[in-house]
Motif scaffolding. Structure first.
Motif, mmCIF file in Angstrom:
data_model
loop_
_atom_site.group_PDB
_atom_site.id
_atom_site.type_symbol
_atom_site.label_atom_id
_atom_site.label_comp_id
_atom_site.label_asym_id
_atom_site.label_seq_id
_atom_site.Cartn_x
_atom_site.Cartn_y
_atom_site.Cartn_z
ATOM 1 N N ILE A 270 -49.741 1.894 -47.640
ATOM 2 C CA ILE A 270 -49.279 3.167 -47.082
ATOM 3 C C ILE A 270 -48.191 3.772 -47.974
ATOM 4 O O ILE A 270 -48.172 4.976 -48.231
ATOM 5 C CB ILE A 270 -48.804 2.990 -45.622
ATOM 6 N N MET A 271 -47.321 2.910 -48.491
ATOM 7 C CA MET A 271 -46.276 3.403 -49.404
ATOM 8 C C MET A 271 -46.900 4.029 -50.645
ATOM 9 O O MET A 271 -46.519 5.107 -51.070
ATOM 10 C CB MET A 271 -45.365 2.241 -49.838
ATOM 11 N N ARG A 272 -47.872 3.330 -51.188
ATOM 12 C CA ARG A 272 -48.492 3.809 -52.421
ATOM 13 C C ARG A 272 -49.202 5.147 -52.192
ATOM 14 O O ARG A 272 -49.069 6.085 -52.972
ATOM 15 C CB ARG A 272 -49.492 2.754 -52.916
ATOM 16 N N GLY A 288 -44.619 20.242 -47.543
ATOM 17 C CA GLY A 288 -45.404 20.141 -46.312
ATOM 18 C C GLY A 288 -44.537 19.650 -45.176
ATOM 19 O O GLY A 288 -43.401 19.211 -45.383
ATOM 20 N N ARG A 289 -45.060 19.759 -43.972
ATOM 21 C CA ARG A 289 -44.258 19.381 -42.818
ATOM 22 C C ARG A 289 -45.001 18.417 -41.893
ATOM 23 O O ARG A 289 -44.390 17.754 -41.082
ATOM 24 C CB ARG A 289 -43.866 20.646 -42.055
ATOM 25 N N THR A 290 -46.338 18.411 -41.978
ATOM 26 C CA THR A 290 -47.089 17.584 -41.042
ATOM 27 C C THR A 290 -47.709 16.399 -41.773
ATOM 28 O O THR A 290 -48.372 16.574 -42.791
ATOM 29 C CB THR A 290 -48.186 18.424 -40.361
ATOM 30 N N VAL A 291 -47.453 15.224 -41.243
ATOM 31 C CA VAL A 291 -48.012 14.007 -41.846
ATOM 32 C C VAL A 291 -49.175 13.540 -40.977
ATOM 33 O O VAL A 291 -49.046 13.431 -39.759
ATOM 34 C CB VAL A 291 -46.938 12.905 -41.952
ATOM 35 N N ILE A 303 -59.460 6.351 -36.385
ATOM 36 C CA ILE A 303 -58.546 7.184 -35.605
ATOM 37 C C ILE A 303 -57.708 8.026 -36.565
ATOM 38 O O ILE A 303 -57.435 7.614 -37.696
ATOM 39 C CB ILE A 303 -57.617 6.360 -34.685
ATOM 40 N N THR A 304 -57.344 9.217 -36.130
ATOM 41 C CA THR A 304 -56.406 10.013 -36.919
ATOM 42 C C THR A 304 -55.259 10.403 -36.005
ATOM 43 O O THR A 304 -55.454 10.654 -34.820
ATOM 44 C CB THR A 304 -57.062 11.294 -37.477
ATOM 45 N N ARG A 305 -54.088 10.420 -36.576
ATOM 46 C CA ARG A 305 -52.894 10.816 -35.823
ATOM 47 C C ARG A 305 -52.036 11.691 -36.721
ATOM 48 O O ARG A 305 -52.012 11.489 -37.944
ATOM 49 C CB ARG A 305 -52.060 9.587 -35.424
ATOM 50 N N SER A 306 -51.340 12.642 -36.137
ATOM 51 C CA SER A 306 -50.452 13.449 -36.971
ATOM 52 C C SER A 306 -49.185 13.792 -36.223
ATOM 53 O O SER A 306 -49.154 13.797 -34.987
ATOM 54 C CB SER A 306 -51.165 14.719 -37.423
ATOM 55 N N GLU A 307 -48.155 14.032 -36.995
ATOM 56 C CA GLU A 307 -46.883 14.444 -36.412
ATOM 57 C C GLU A 307 -46.119 15.252 -37.462
ATOM 58 O O GLU A 307 -46.190 14.952 -38.653
ATOM 59 C CB GLU A 307 -46.082 13.204 -36.015
ATOM 60 N N SER A 308 -45.405 16.256 -36.971
ATOM 61 C CA SER A 308 -44.657 17.102 -37.905
ATOM 62 C C SER A 308 -43.229 16.623 -38.068
ATOM 63 O O SER A 308 -42.619 16.110 -37.125
ATOM 64 C CB SER A 308 -44.660 18.551 -37.414
ATOM 65 N N LYS A 322 -42.639 8.557 -42.110
ATOM 66 C CA LYS A 322 -43.388 9.117 -40.984
ATOM 67 C C LYS A 322 -44.766 8.462 -40.892
ATOM 68 O O LYS A 322 -45.229 8.114 -39.801
ATOM 69 C CB LYS A 322 -43.490 10.643 -41.146
ATOM 70 N N ALA A 323 -45.416 8.254 -42.027
ATOM 71 C CA ALA A 323 -46.753 7.644 -42.019
ATOM 72 C C ALA A 323 -46.691 6.228 -41.453
ATOM 73 O O ALA A 323 -47.538 5.825 -40.651
ATOM 74 C CB ALA A 323 -47.328 7.631 -43.438
#
Ligand SMILES: [Mg+2]
Length: 333
Positions: A270-272, A288-291, A303-308, A322-323
């Motif tokens: 995830i870091m990479r 950008g603002r939304t991850v 599954i997909t998830r997002s948050e700003s 955030k990720a």
């Protein structure tokens, strides 16, 4: 090709060395000096913008800071303040919207305007471009370059002809003289890979591309080949799409060679991936603002998830944090 009576008047505005010019404006002692705005002057980041004084040293956007320091040791290296640039960018867009509602922000320092039919109010397109330049200079003491053309493609190329503080008109009939001598790489959408394919066909300039038969291009490059051929003739029918801010997304994904439940391994990936997205954002001058995260399990359940985030960012750290947070909250082990 545009039909008589349906010709459009499109402007492309590009702020000159935007981040560096803003810093020079805010701190007049920096005027006339090689100013280099970057993510982290002490770190391993890349150059966001080099002022015109820094460019003769070979310093360019996207270059590692360490390399820029070698090329221009006397440069003034400044950590960019992205929130400040966004605020100013929105104020500039507000000015543009006083001329036409059809303003399409293209990046933080570039916009397209469709001023077709605005002549009655503000005069011909070149006059409108002059008014915009004067207004941006008066309000913010900044310069920009504007291209005027019958479509977005040519307007964007025109704004690049005479930087800084340029104003260049390209008409459809100017394409052979002004556009064809340029290298194919100068065409929007021609990256390193496409350039290689075109060079392989003996196509070096945009003129070579225009004169090349379209069928073999389509065979080699698919629909892109056909589109590039039309672009080489200066044809582009895409409309100016007004919106608040350019909405784009950048992403990276990776399928693990074998399934794992090891949290450390997953975190490293995830870091990479986050760093990869951050690097591309900075390279292209985006924030950008939304991850968003997408997780796919061994059984292909996805599954997909997002948050700003609160602020716009191009920082690897902010994206990664955030990720990872989203991952931990949603991971079913
Ligand atoms: Mg610019």
């Amino acid at each position: 090709m545009a039909i008589a009576g349906h010709e459009r008047n499109i402007l492309h505005l590009d702020m000159d060395a935007f981040f560096a010019a803003v810093e020079q404006h805010d701190n007049p002692r920096l005027k006339g000096k090689p100013v280099i705005v970057c993510g982290d002057p002490e770190g391993r980041g890349v150059v966001s913008t080099a002022s015109y004084e820094a460019r003769p040293f070979g310093v360019k956007a996207g270059m590692p800071v360490a390399q820029a320091k070698r090329l221009c040791p006397q440069g003034v290296f400044i950590k960019g303040d992205i929130q400040k640039y966004i605020k100013l960018s929105l104020q500039i867009i507000d000015i543009l919207k006083t001329f036409t509602p059809l303003v399409e922000p293209y990046s933080i320092d570039e916009s397209f305007l469709d001023v077709t039919g605005c002549e009655g109010l503000f005069g011909p397109p070149v006059g409108i471009a002059k008014l915009i330049k004067a207004e941006i200079r008066r309000k913010f003491d900044l310069t920009c370059s504007i291209g005027v053309a019958p479509n977005k493609l040519l307007a964007k190329m025109a704004s690049d002809f005479q930087k800084p503080d340029g104003l260049v008109v390209i008409r459809q009939e100017d394409v052979p003289e002004k556009i064809w001598p340029l290298p194919v790489r100068a065409l929007m959408g021609v990256g390193e890979k496409t350039e290689k394919v075109l060079h392989g066909l003996g196509i070096k300039t945009i003129g070579d591309l225009a004169r090349y038969p379209v069928e073999p291009l389509e065979y080699r490059l698919g629909v892109v080949g056909k589109a590039l051929h039309a672009m080489a003739w200066g044809i582009d029918n895409s409309p100016v799409r007004p919106s608040g801010l350019p909405i784009k997304s950048m992403s990276n994904e990776y399928t693990l060679p074998e399934d794992t439940t090891n949290q450390e391994i997953l975190k490293a990936h995830i870091m990479r991936l986050s760093c990869e997205v951050g690097r591309r954002l900075r390279k292209n001058g985006y924030v950008g603002r939304t991850v968003n995260i997408k997780l796919r399990y061994h059984d292909f359940i996805t599954i997909t998830r997002s948050e700003s985030l609160r602020d716009f960012t191009d920082s690897d750290k902010a994206i990664c944090e955030k990720a990872w947070e989203l991952f931990l909250r949603n991971w079913q082990k």
